[in-house]
Scaffold this active site. Structure first.
Site, PDB file in Angstrom:
ATOM      1  N   LYS A   3       1.671  -3.042  -0.465  1.00 51.67           N
ATOM      2  CA  LYS A   3       1.117  -2.297  -1.353  1.00 51.67           C
ATOM      3  C   LYS A   3       0.752  -1.479  -1.696  1.00 51.67           C
ATOM      4  O   LYS A   3       0.431  -0.326  -2.101  1.00 51.67           O
ATOM      5  CB  LYS A   3       0.993  -3.209  -2.215  1.00 51.67           C
ATOM      6  CG  LYS A   3      -0.223  -3.043  -3.850  1.00 51.67           C
ATOM      7  CD  LYS A   3       1.603  -2.782  -4.421  1.00 51.67           C
ATOM      8  CE  LYS A   3       1.180  -2.335  -6.339  1.00 51.67           C
ATOM      9  NZ  LYS A   3       2.549  -2.138  -6.833  1.00 51.67           N
ATOM     10  N   SER A  18      13.890  24.833  -2.275  1.00 51.07           N
ATOM     11  CA  SER A  18      13.688  24.035  -1.455  1.00 51.07           C
ATOM     12  C   SER A  18      14.482  23.070  -3.361  1.00 51.07           C
ATOM     13  O   SER A  18      16.148  23.577  -3.368  1.00 51.07           O
ATOM     14  CB  SER A  18      12.912  23.428  -1.920  1.00 51.07           C
ATOM     15  OG  SER A  18      12.696  21.919  -1.638  1.00 51.07           O
TER      16      SER A  18
END
Length: 360
Positions: free
Chosen positions: A221, A169
């Site tokens: 949110k 990765s």
């Protein structure tokens, strides 16, 4: 019965009582010994603490600007020209750690300082990045990648990556900046992709009658909140972010390995590869050991001979003593740094292979 402790006065002398002092018991001396031991231990730790504060900069090589001096340990070779080995080990993060009395720089800062050292040292003709990392933060990975690219552009010096146990990765992301990649035969690499760990406990808390009374300013949110079920709209927003970051990774690999984007995509489904598989897929140039990476570096840099040095920065008193002992008894042993642990307690995308465990 006569008192054996009674005082016998000389004949004709006035009788006076005499008090005989008894010897202190074994318990008293044991208590004194224990108290003395703890006192000496406390004094020793106090001296260590004061010494680290007063002499830490001198022994640990801290510059007036607060940067740790980089020490060089000779690995092999000879001559004025040098090849510098820069270790990149552990979770890639911008966060610094705590050593014994001394703060440890983050991996990002450590790599920056190492490359600055290699830039300023005219004898350093090339750099080997010794990568042993499962990746980490996206920003940290990208900052290190750009540091490497800038180093190459500014100095025209070659950079070779030598992969250790793992370079997956983000570990592969930064490796793509190299001019050549050598993987150990047992290396695990690949894992090209992005992950955003999200745990949802909404059903669990509802089962026990727990309510989430969070107040948000907008409908989105609370996106990613573990206390509420994710809506399709929220999932699409996060998927768009992940895809954008994924394509950034794919582009880096495509550029670094001179591969077509579509070819990279076929390899970039998050799977890991052995070193041999990575060579077959074009993600790695060859298998080999450190000496093979050194040979490749010499060849790319046009060096017939060179002194190979390893950059090291001690962390705290333990690191200082370890470094001093290695400098006193220097050999060609490859010394592994303690892997830095990355706290995965925040919700954010990462270039990280989560199948790899980092021990504290």
């Amino acid at each position: 019965m006569a008192d054996t402790n009674a005082h016998v006065n000389p004949p004709g002398a006035e009788w006076q009582p005499v008090y005989i002092k008894k010897g202190r018991g074994a318990g008293f001396w044991i208590a004194v010994g224990i108290a003395s031991f703890f006192f000496l231990c406390t004094l020793f730790l106090f001296i260590l603490f004061i010494g680290s504060l007063l002499l830490g900069r001198a022994f640990l090589g801290v510059t007036p600007e607060g940067k740790k001096q980089i020490f060089e340990t000779i690995v092999e070779g000879k001559g004025e020209d040098k090849i510098a080995i820069v270790p990149i080990k552990g979770i890639l993060t911008n966060e610094s750690g705590d050593g014994l009395f001394i703060e440890k720089h983050s991996i990002v800062e450590a790599v920056k300082q190492d490359l600055e050292q290699a830039t300023q040292d005219s004898h350093v003709k090339a750099v080997i990045l010794e990568v042993n990392s499962p990746g980490g933060g996206i920003t940290a990975s990208d900052v290190i990648y750009n540091r490497i690219m800038k180093f190459k552009a500014d100095t025209q010096k070659k950079v070779v990556v030598y992969m250790g146990d793992i370079a997956a990765s983000g570990g592969y992301y930064i490796s793509a900046a190299a001019d050549a990649i050598v993987a150990h035969p047992t290396t695990i690499t690949g894992s090209i992709g992005v992950i955003m760990p999200l745990i949802n406990v909404a059903e669990l808390i509802n089962r026990y009658g727990i309510k989430d009374n969070s107040i948000a300013s907008g409908a989105m949110k609370e996106i990613g909140s573990p206390f509420k079920q994710m809506t399709p709209e929220e999932a699409n927003i996060l998927k768009d972010i992940i895809h954008e970051l994924y394509m950034q990774f794919v582009t880096v690999v495509s550029t670094g390995r001179s591969m077509d984007v579509e070819t990279v995509k076929k390899l970039a489904d998050g799977r890991i590869y052995t070193g041999k598989q990575a060579v077959e897929k074009g993600l790695v140039d060859r298998l080999g050991y450190l000496e093979d990476a050194i040979h490749v570096t010499r060849k790319l840099s046009g060096l017939s001979e060179a002194t190979v040095v390893r950059y090291e920065k001690p962390s705290g008193l333990a690191g200082m003593f370890g470094l001093l002992s290695r400098r006193l008894f220097q050999n060609t042993t490859i010394n592994l740094d303690i892997l830095q642990f990355y706290e995965q307690d925040s919700i954010k995308p990462m270039y990280l292979w989560t199948g790899h465990t980092i021990n504290k």
